[in-house]
Design a protein around this motif. Structure first.
Motif, PDB file in Angstrom:
ATOM      1  N   HIS A  65       0.842  -1.199   0.000  1.00 53.89           N
ATOM      2  CA  HIS A  65       0.000   0.000   0.000  1.00 53.89           C
ATOM      3  C   HIS A  65       0.878   1.249   0.000  1.00 53.89           C
ATOM      4  O   HIS A  65       0.620   2.194  -0.729  1.00 53.89           O
ATOM      5  CB  HIS A  65      -0.925  -0.033   1.225  1.00 53.89           C
ATOM      6  N   HIS A  66       1.915   1.268   0.794  1.00 56.24           N
ATOM      7  CA  HIS A  66       2.769   2.454   0.868  1.00 56.24           C
ATOM      8  C   HIS A  66       3.855   2.414  -0.202  1.00 56.24           C
ATOM      9  O   HIS A  66       4.439   1.363  -0.453  1.00 56.24           O
ATOM     10  CB  HIS A  66       3.407   2.567   2.260  1.00 56.24           C
ATOM     11  N   HIS A 100      -1.597   3.003  -3.633  1.00 56.62           N
ATOM     12  CA  HIS A 100      -1.681   3.846  -2.435  1.00 56.62           C
ATOM     13  C   HIS A 100      -2.985   4.651  -2.454  1.00 56.62           C
ATOM     14  O   HIS A 100      -4.046   4.102  -2.154  1.00 56.62           O
ATOM     15  CB  HIS A 100      -0.428   4.736  -2.374  1.00 56.62           C
ATOM     16  N   GLY A 180      -5.502   4.865   7.671  1.00 51.63           N
ATOM     17  CA  GLY A 180      -4.332   5.740   7.595  1.00 51.63           C
ATOM     18  C   GLY A 180      -4.571   7.053   8.309  1.00 51.63           C
ATOM     19  O   GLY A 180      -5.523   7.190   9.088  1.00 51.63           O
ATOM     20  N   HIS A 223      -1.582   3.200  12.515  1.00 53.23           N
ATOM     21  CA  HIS A 223      -1.715   3.413  11.066  1.00 53.23           C
ATOM     22  C   HIS A 223      -1.701   2.069  10.324  1.00 53.23           C
ATOM     23  O   HIS A 223      -2.586   1.781   9.509  1.00 53.23           O
ATOM     24  CB  HIS A 223      -0.557   4.316  10.625  1.00 53.23           C
ATOM     25  N   GLU A 227      -4.811  -0.082   7.954  1.00 59.63           N
ATOM     26  CA  GLU A 227      -4.667  -0.337   6.512  1.00 59.63           C
ATOM     27  C   GLU A 227      -4.430  -1.812   6.188  1.00 59.63           C
ATOM     28  O   GLU A 227      -4.621  -2.236   5.041  1.00 59.63           O
ATOM     29  CB  GLU A 227      -3.531   0.527   5.946  1.00 59.63           C
TER      30      GLU A 227
HETATM   31 ZN   LIG Z   1      -1.030   4.673   5.034  1.00 55.07          ZN
END
Ligand SMILES: [Zn+2]
Length: 272
Positions: A65-66, A100, A180, A223, A227
């Motif tokens: 995701h990041h 993302h 997030g 965080h 996610e």
């Molecule tokens: Zn994030």
């Protein structure tokens, strides 16, 4: 067996890259488009622990995701921790692909997965203009303390756990969630008129002002924990696509906790 280009095309159809924010860096970071893919590992963070896990698993593709690189870079030298990740991945023929903010605003997206993990019924987006966050309803009202216990039990365990602002006995019926960092969304949360906002990375001043403004309950989870449910949702989506195409693909979700906080210590004499 599909080629990397076929798999990334399928991922781009789920989370169209043109829906990413202009400052974001999504898409394929490294990998040969013609290479065959047999194993895919989904994770939140493209960190060394996840690269090592992919090597041990024999994965050909990591989907995170990041982003690994969010800003322009002029070197991938292995002397830097990010360059070391790139070197390790290329050495083991592992591709890295990022979804993302295009996954945040997708349908289903990151906040749908978060709502699903919490067993909440989604009624619509929190920010309709860009499909960010979700407004949800509980099947039965519960107290803020019960809702916090639900979040602690259903989200993956982290050192942070769950931080809460608000009266533990207040009644919760409608909830806004955003996976997030969510403290830029307070205006939308107030406009939605929900009882509680669950997100991550909440800071002192926005929380202080929001709670002075109205009796809003705030639930702050790690965080990574907010996610991570997207990884399971995304893996199930790719599994379904793989079945439809008749691909011989194994899809995995990393359970490695990559939240950077290691432990917390409750202050002696702390309230509650
Ligand atoms: Zn994030």
């Amino acid at each position: 067996m599909p080629r990397l280009s076929e798999v990334t095309a399928a991922l781009d159809a789920l989370w169209p890259p043109e829906r990413a924010e202009s400052w974001d860096a999504v898409g394929t970071v490294c990998g040969d488009p013609d290479a065959e893919v047999t194993r895919v590992l989904f994770a939140v963070d493209p960190v060394q622990e996840i690269a090592d896990e992919a090597v041990a698993l024999g994965a050909d593709l990591i989907v995170t995701h990041h982003p690994l690189y969010l800003r322009g870079t002029t070197t991938v030298a292995a002397g830097h921790f990010k360059g070391r990740v790139v070197h390790g991945l290329i050495k083991h023929d592992i591709a890295l692909h990022v979804a993302h903010t295009n996954a945040d605003t997708a349908d289903p997206g990151v906040s749908d997965a978060l709502a699903g993990a919490l067993d909440l019924r989604v009624t619509g987006p929190l920010v309709p203009e860009n499909n960010l966050g979700r407004i949800c309803e509980l099947d039965r009202p519960e107290t803020l303390a019960e809702f916090a216990a639900r979040a602690a039990a259903r989200l993956p365990a982290t050192a942070q756990g769950i931080r809460v602002a608000g009266d533990p006995g207040m009644t919760v019926r409608r909830v806004a969630v955003s996976g997030g960092s969510g403290d830029s969304l307070f205006d939308a949360v107030r406009a939605a008129g929900v009882d509680v906002f669950l997100t991550a990375d909440l800071r002192h001043h926005p929380v202080s002002e929001a709670t002075q403004h109205s009796p809003l309950g705030l639930v702050d989870a790690a965080h990574w924990a907010t996610e991570w449910p997207w990884c399971e949702q995304a893996a199930a989506q790719l599994d379904e696509i793989s079945d439809r195409h008749g691909w011989d693909l194994r899809v995995h979700v990393s359970k490695t906790v990559t939240d950077p906080w290691s432990f917390h210590h409750t202050s002696p004499g702390a309230p509650n």
